[in-house]
Design a protein around this motif. Structure first.
Motif, PDB file in Angstrom:
ATOM      1  N   LEU A  69      48.198  43.829  42.758  1.00 23.75           N
ATOM      2  CA  LEU A  69      46.805  44.143  43.365  1.00 23.75           C
ATOM      3  C   LEU A  69      46.147  44.620  42.012  1.00 23.75           C
ATOM      4  O   LEU A  69      46.675  45.176  41.119  1.00 23.75           O
ATOM      5  N   ARG A  70      44.697  44.193  41.953  1.00 26.27           N
ATOM      6  CA  ARG A  70      43.904  44.525  40.804  1.00 26.27           C
ATOM      7  C   ARG A  70      42.762  45.355  41.314  1.00 26.27           C
ATOM      8  O   ARG A  70      42.237  45.167  42.492  1.00 26.27           O
ATOM      9  N   ILE A  71      42.370  46.222  40.858  1.00 27.62           N
ATOM     10  CA  ILE A  71      41.431  47.385  41.211  1.00 27.62           C
ATOM     11  C   ILE A  71      40.369  47.149  40.261  1.00 27.62           C
ATOM     12  O   ILE A  71      40.563  47.314  38.744  1.00 27.62           O
ATOM     13  N   ALA A  72      39.072  47.321  40.661  1.00 23.36           N
ATOM     14  CA  ALA A  72      38.054  47.136  39.691  1.00 23.36           C
ATOM     15  C   ALA A  72      37.004  48.355  40.078  1.00 23.36           C
ATOM     16  O   ALA A  72      36.855  48.788  41.222  1.00 23.36           O
ATOM     17  N   VAL A  73      36.374  48.815  39.176  1.00 27.56           N
ATOM     18  CA  VAL A  73      34.863  49.666  39.304  1.00 27.56           C
ATOM     19  C   VAL A  73      33.766  49.194  38.809  1.00 27.56           C
ATOM     20  O   VAL A  73      33.634  48.801  37.857  1.00 27.56           O
ATOM     21  N   ALA A  74      32.980  48.943  39.924  1.00 29.08           N
ATOM     22  CA  ALA A  74      31.495  48.487  39.706  1.00 29.08           C
ATOM     23  C   ALA A  74      30.493  49.653  40.098  1.00 29.08           C
ATOM     24  O   ALA A  74      30.781  50.527  40.247  1.00 29.08           O
ATOM     25  N   GLY A  75      29.320  49.092  39.827  1.00 28.00           N
ATOM     26  CA  GLY A  75      28.103  50.119  40.141  1.00 28.00           C
ATOM     27  C   GLY A  75      27.730  51.047  38.912  1.00 28.00           C
ATOM     28  O   GLY A  75      28.159  50.830  37.814  1.00 28.00           O
ATOM     29  N   CYS A  76      27.013  52.095  39.354  1.00 31.63           N
ATOM     30  CA  CYS A  76      26.243  52.829  38.274  1.00 31.63           C
ATOM     31  C   CYS A  76      27.445  53.832  37.755  1.00 31.63           C
ATOM     32  O   CYS A  76      27.291  54.158  36.547  1.00 31.63           O
ATOM     33  N   ILE A  77      28.314  54.373  38.356  1.00 33.05           N
ATOM     34  CA  ILE A  77      29.295  55.153  37.639  1.00 33.05           C
ATOM     35  C   ILE A  77      30.226  54.161  36.483  1.00 33.05           C
ATOM     36  O   ILE A  77      30.408  54.744  35.566  1.00 33.05           O
ATOM     37  N   ALA A  78      30.185  52.851  37.082  1.00 32.76           N
ATOM     38  CA  ALA A  78      30.976  51.836  36.072  1.00 32.76           C
ATOM     39  C   ALA A  78      29.987  52.002  34.684  1.00 32.76           C
ATOM     40  O   ALA A  78      30.602  51.912  33.371  1.00 32.76           O
ATOM     41  N   PHE A 124      39.410  46.517  35.964  1.00 27.68           N
ATOM     42  CA  PHE A 124      38.246  46.105  34.898  1.00 27.68           C
ATOM     43  C   PHE A 124      37.012  46.875  35.567  1.00 27.68           C
ATOM     44  O   PHE A 124      37.236  47.420  36.724  1.00 27.68           O
ATOM     45  N   VAL A 125      36.202  46.871  34.707  1.00 27.43           N
ATOM     46  CA  VAL A 125      34.815  47.945  35.058  1.00 27.43           C
ATOM     47  C   VAL A 125      33.679  46.897  34.790  1.00 27.43           C
ATOM     48  O   VAL A 125      33.834  46.477  33.668  1.00 27.43           O
ATOM     49  N   PHE A 126      32.732  47.096  35.643  1.00 31.29           N
ATOM     50  CA  PHE A 126      31.411  46.154  35.274  1.00 31.29           C
ATOM     51  C   PHE A 126      30.374  46.977  36.114  1.00 31.29           C
ATOM     52  O   PHE A 126      30.490  47.452  36.923  1.00 31.29           O
ATOM     53  N   GLY A 127      29.433  46.819  35.248  1.00 35.09           N
ATOM     54  CA  GLY A 127      27.919  47.473  35.728  1.00 35.09           C
ATOM     55  C   GLY A 127      27.224  46.554  36.643  1.00 35.09           C
ATOM     56  O   GLY A 127      27.401  45.382  36.784  1.00 35.09           O
TER      57      GLY A 127
END
Ligand code: 5AD
Ligand code: SF4
Length: 417
Positions: free
Chosen positions: A62-71, A87-90
């Motif tokens: 499983l891969r977990i990513a964080v997007a959006g404004c907190i990222a 991974f993290v992307f704005g």
């Protein structure tokens, strides 16, 4: 805005063979699309993120990513805090999502994207009647309380041809209503200004209704009021955040208008667009807000007679100018003021809705009502929910109804045509 960004992520993912699941226990990829407008939204995210950790134990791939404004704000700190995040992307890097998935873990993509407005992302929308369309990204206003200019960058408007093409495609798919999205739609400026864009989109066949959020009072021009009045598909409804009724506080907020200027704009709108519904945002307990300032806000609500508001307690956003202003108020004062604002507006909202009893309205049917399966729900052009006692396959139809009963959150009607 975030819900629509998620539709873009789905669009990118669908192109590389992903489909969505309601069951996170079965997912190969989980993306948190986060919001940082208030502290509460951030807290919610971190508790959800903690909950998801165990999923990875059972599913090592499983891969977990964080997007959006907190990222965007936290960047690699997120991976430091939660090493199971891959991974993290704005918000300005959604177009590279497919690359992040194929590259090795640990990517943090939070750079500014000067080409954002020129990239047409695929959008996977839910089937239905209404569709969102981004017309501009970012914000240049730097209201002193707000984190958005820091997370979503400077204003960038999409070329009108790109928007026209997207709206035409949406119409071909059967959607009837579009909502144009931007932090500050009325400062849209490409080859056309915002009223010019509305004029152009009013020509798209198949689209019956055009809405837009959010408008900043400073950019609300007579030309825009005329466009709302004259363009057949542009609905008589505007969300126009006031934030406070006190000039002192508006100044501290860097809203660049006074209450008098705001009031004049509302008068202009109501003159030019009879029956227009106006909703607003209010912040309770801004730093330095005195009891007198607060009363100015409640007085403004009484005078403006909004159709509805979203009201929030002031929330300190680190890095914003308001975080450094003297005179932050205790939580209980903010709560009391918020409660007073909400209860006052509840009465006003109901009173506004009662004015519609026994009137005829045109509603666009969205489907079965969420709250009563024996009724259909639709919206008036002024964006009020109306339910009617039918379950026919009328989704997407525009019908005439008579309003029989007004409530705070919805109206009950019967079908006339
Ligand atoms: N605290 C409270 N409310 C906020 N908003 C934006 N930033 C903050 C903050 N720091 C509200 C404003 C805005 C809406 C989207 O969120 O009212 O119009
Ligand atoms: Fe934030 Fe003000 Fe921009 Fe709205 S206009 S996004 S409140 S800075």
């Amino acid at each position: 805005m975030n819900v629509h960004d998620t539709e873009k992520m789905f669009g990118v993912l669908k192109n590389i063979g992903y489909s969505n699941t309601d069951n996170p226990g079965k997912a190969d990829l989980i993306i948190f699309n986060t919001c940082s407008i208030r502290q509460k939204a951030e807290q919610k995210f971190y508790s959800e993120l903690g909950r998801i950790k165990s999923y990875k134990k059972n599913r090592p791939n499983l891969r977990i990513a964080v997007a959006g404004c907190i990222a965007q704000r936290e960047g690699k700190k997120i991976i430091k805090k939660a090493s199971y995040v891959d991974f993290v992307f704005g918000p300005q890097n959604i177009h590279k999502l497919a690359d992040f998935i194929s590259s090795s873990n640990g990517t943090v993509a939070v750079s500014d994207n000067p080409y954002l407005a020129l990239i047409d992302l695929p959008v996977q929308r839910e089937a239905g009647v209404r569709a969102w369309v981004t017309i501009m990204y970012g914000c240049n206003n730097f209201c002193s309380y707000c984190v958005v200019p820091y997370t979503r960058g400077r204003e960038k408007s999409r070329p009108s041809e790109h928007i026209y093409a997207e709206v035409s495609e949406i119409a071909e798919k059967g959607y009837k209503e579009i909502t144009l999205l931007g932090q500050n739609v009325n400062s849209y400026q490409s080859d056309l200004n915002f009223p010019g864009l509305l004029k152009k989109l009013n020509r798209v066949g198949g689209i019956e209704r055009i809405r837009f959020v959010t408008s900043h009072p400073k950019d609300l021009s007579p030309e825009l009021a005329d466009a709302i009045a004259e363009l057949s598909k542009v609905c008589e409804n505007i969300h126009l955040p006031l934030q406070s009724g006190s000039d002192n506080i508006l100044k501290l907020m860097n809203r660049v208008y006074s209450y008098d200027i705001y009031r004049d704009k509302v008068i202009l709108l109501r003159e030019k667009v009879p029956g227009i519904s106006i909703t607003s945002d209010i912040i309770a307990g801004f730093p330095g807000e005195t009891e007198e300032d607060h009363i100015r806000t409640t007085d403004a609500l009484k005078e403006m007679q909004f159709d509805g508001i979203f009201a929030f307690k002031f929330s300190t956003r680190p890095g914003t100018a308001a975080a450094k202003i003297e005179g932050h108020l205790p939580e209980n004062v903010k709560s009391e003021r918020l409660a007073e604002i909400l209860s006052l507006q509840d009465d006003i909202t109901l009173r506004r809705n009662l004015l519609l009893e026994n009137t005829q309205q045109e509603i666009l049917i969205e489907g079965i009502s969420d709250t009563d399966k024996s009724r259909l729900a639709g919206r008036t052009r002024t964006n009020k929910i109306v339910t009617i006692p039918e379950t026919d396959k009328l989704r997407g139809a525009i019908i005439k109804v008579e309003i029989k009963k007004a409530r705070k959150h919805s109206l009950e009607g019967i079908r006339l045509t």
